[in-house]
Design an enzyme around this catalytic site. Structure first.
Site, mmCIF file in Angstrom:
data_model
loop_
_atom_site.group_PDB
_atom_site.id
_atom_site.type_symbol
_atom_site.label_atom_id
_atom_site.label_comp_id
_atom_site.label_asym_id
_atom_site.label_seq_id
_atom_site.Cartn_x
_atom_site.Cartn_y
_atom_site.Cartn_z
ATOM 1 N N HIS A 46 0.821 -1.220 0.000
ATOM 2 C CA HIS A 46 0.000 0.000 0.000
ATOM 3 C C HIS A 46 0.847 1.259 0.000
ATOM 4 O O HIS A 46 1.917 1.331 0.597
ATOM 5 C CB HIS A 46 -0.983 0.002 1.179
ATOM 6 C CG HIS A 46 -0.375 0.045 2.545
ATOM 7 N ND1 HIS A 46 -0.159 1.222 3.229
ATOM 8 C CD2 HIS A 46 0.032 -0.949 3.374
ATOM 9 C CE1 HIS A 46 0.357 0.947 4.422
ATOM 10 N NE2 HIS A 46 0.489 -0.357 4.530
ATOM 11 N N ASP A 50 6.269 1.922 6.321
ATOM 12 C CA ASP A 50 5.002 1.199 6.234
ATOM 13 C C ASP A 50 4.066 2.031 5.356
ATOM 14 O O ASP A 50 3.477 2.992 5.844
ATOM 15 C CB ASP A 50 4.446 1.008 7.644
ATOM 16 C CG ASP A 50 3.039 0.444 7.702
ATOM 17 O OD1 ASP A 50 2.597 -0.131 6.693
ATOM 18 O OD2 ASP A 50 2.388 0.589 8.754
ATOM 19 N N GLU A 94 -5.179 1.086 2.932
ATOM 20 C CA GLU A 94 -4.835 0.046 3.904
ATOM 21 C C GLU A 94 -4.875 0.559 5.325
ATOM 22 O O GLU A 94 -5.333 -0.143 6.242
ATOM 23 C CB GLU A 94 -3.455 -0.532 3.581
ATOM 24 C CG GLU A 94 -3.131 -1.824 4.325
ATOM 25 C CD GLU A 94 -2.528 -1.617 5.715
ATOM 26 O OE1 GLU A 94 -2.399 -2.602 6.464
ATOM 27 O OE2 GLU A 94 -2.181 -0.458 6.050
ATOM 28 N N GLU A 95 -4.379 1.774 5.533
ATOM 29 C CA GLU A 95 -4.263 2.293 6.896
ATOM 30 C C GLU A 95 -5.613 2.541 7.561
ATOM 31 O O GLU A 95 -5.675 2.723 8.779
ATOM 32 C CB GLU A 95 -3.428 3.579 6.903
ATOM 33 C CG GLU A 95 -1.960 3.390 6.538
ATOM 34 C CD GLU A 95 -1.162 2.587 7.560
ATOM 35 O OE1 GLU A 95 -1.743 2.169 8.581
ATOM 36 O OE2 GLU A 95 0.035 2.370 7.328
ATOM 37 N N ASP A 113 4.177 -6.180 3.314
ATOM 38 C CA ASP A 113 4.039 -5.041 4.204
ATOM 39 C C ASP A 113 5.256 -5.031 5.111
ATOM 40 O O ASP A 113 6.283 -5.609 4.778
ATOM 41 C CB ASP A 113 2.717 -5.142 4.983
ATOM 42 C CG ASP A 113 2.150 -3.783 5.364
ATOM 43 O OD1 ASP A 113 2.930 -2.947 5.864
ATOM 44 O OD2 ASP A 113 0.943 -3.568 5.178
ATOM 45 N N HIS A 154 4.695 2.849 12.884
ATOM 46 C CA HIS A 154 3.790 4.005 12.977
ATOM 47 C C HIS A 154 4.431 5.201 13.671
ATOM 48 O O HIS A 154 3.746 6.118 14.101
ATOM 49 C CB HIS A 154 2.469 3.629 13.666
ATOM 50 C CG HIS A 154 1.517 2.934 12.754
ATOM 51 N ND1 HIS A 154 0.194 2.765 13.058
ATOM 52 C CD2 HIS A 154 1.699 2.365 11.531
ATOM 53 C CE1 HIS A 154 -0.411 2.109 12.067
ATOM 54 N NE2 HIS A 154 0.492 1.851 11.139
#
Length: 345
Positions: free
Chosen positions: A70, A187, A221-222, A242, A322
């Site tokens: 993503h 990510d 995706e998030e 991922d 994150h």
């Protein structure tokens, strides 16, 4: 497969990281991805949803493989223009307020202007705020301080800023001389770069896999529904490429490829996980098998939407997920090796 391919993949990821693309604001990043795959000689199409589906070739179209990564990232959205001219934001995806303090940002207006600023604790001066240390960092106790002469909401609105505007955080991307890759939003832009590296390897070596292979670069995706649509006909397996989690209780490091056996939504397909392990062994890739306690992936959204496929998840190890994340060229290299091995199993 040459290790230089890992450097190529990381450099492509750095280019992509330079394009702001939080969930819901991904058009420019997706356009870049489409152009890059086309430059490699592949057919790439935009989905209605805004993602990119790439046909990487292969023979058996009734037993096809879908690789998902993503391009959308964490970010923010203007939730309130405060009376002092500063901004309260709401998070897009799993962005954490306590991980964004003193980070530089860009606010994108609907008219295309970009206004810079910084996310700070309200009343951020240590010499003034007696509660500085004790204040819990939340999106209500923090604010965007704009780098403009604004002292009230009218002055801020005069810049073109309104509720709903997108707030993007400075990724601070770099690759160190020792091979560490540091940036926000590894990510999952690092794995988008990895899929580009795999595509380049296949093209440069005229590789035609036994089964058809597609890549889907998703854009939501998030927020949970990235891989829920646009599955090509004939796909029987889907693998999310991922990040691998690095942390207490896990075996993965930034230098290995992680193979996930289970995450917060349940186990991945037992046979697919086994084949990924076999591919790692076949290619002499350094790998770890782990369970991620707080994780969800594109391919699980694909299954939740009703696709009748087997599923798996791999990725290079990423520390501080994150947040200000870190991986390594070796992790990229080992992920590429597993993907190469899997295509021939």
């Amino acid at each position: 497969m040459n290790r230089d391919l890992a450097v190529y993949s990381a450099n492509k990821a750095m280019e992509l990281i330079g394009i702001d693309s939080p969930s819901g604001f991904t058009a420019e990043a997706a356009k870049w991805v489409k152009n890059e795959f086309e430059a490699l000689g592949y057919k790439a199409e935009m989905t209605v949803k805004g993602g990119v589906v790439v046909d990487l070739g292969g023979e058996d179209e009734k037993d096809a493989l879908l690789l998902e990564a993503h391009v959308d990232t964490l970010g923010g959205m203007v939730a309130e223009i405060k009376s002092n001219g500063r901004l309260r934001i709401a998070n897009l995806g799993g962005l954490r307020a306590d991980n964004c303090e003193a980070e530089n940002v860009r606010v994108y207006t609907r008219e295309g202007k970009i206004i810079e600023g910084t996310m700070q604790l309200c009343n951020a001066s240590v010499h003034v705020n007696l509660s500085y240390t004790d204040t819990k960092r939340t999106f209500d106790t923090m604010e965007i301080v704009l780098d403009e002469d604004v002292k009230n909401s009218d002055r801020t609105r005069a810049l073109g800023i309104e509720v709903g505007d997108i707030v993007c955080f400075d990724p601070r991307a770099k690759i160190t001389d020792s091979g560490y890759i540091k940036s926000r939003f590894l990510d999952d832009k690092l794995s988008v770069g990895i899929l580009m590296g795999l595509a380049k390897f296949m093209k440069d070596n005229a590789i035609t896999p036994k089964r058809r292979v597609y890549a889907h670069i998703t854009v939501y995706e998030e927020v949970g529904h990235g891989g829920s649509a646009s599955v090509p006909a004939g796909v029987t397996e889907g693998i999310s490429v991922d990040m691998g989690c690095v942390g207490t209780g896990l075996n993965c490091t930034e230098r290995t490829v992680s193979i996930c056996a289970k995450d917060s939504r349940g186990p991945y397909n037992y046979d697919v996980v086994g084949k990924l392990i076999a591919a790692a062994k076949k290619e002499n890739a350094e790998y770890a098998v782990d369970i991620y306690p707080l994780y969800g992936s594109d391919v699980e959204a694909t299954l939740s939407a009703g696709s009748d496929i087997r599923h798996g998840l791999i990725g290079p190890g990423v520390y501080a997920s994150h947040g200000y994340e870190r991986s390594h060229i070796d992790g990229v290299w080992n992920t590429l090796k597993v993907l190469k091995g899997y295509l021939s199993i």
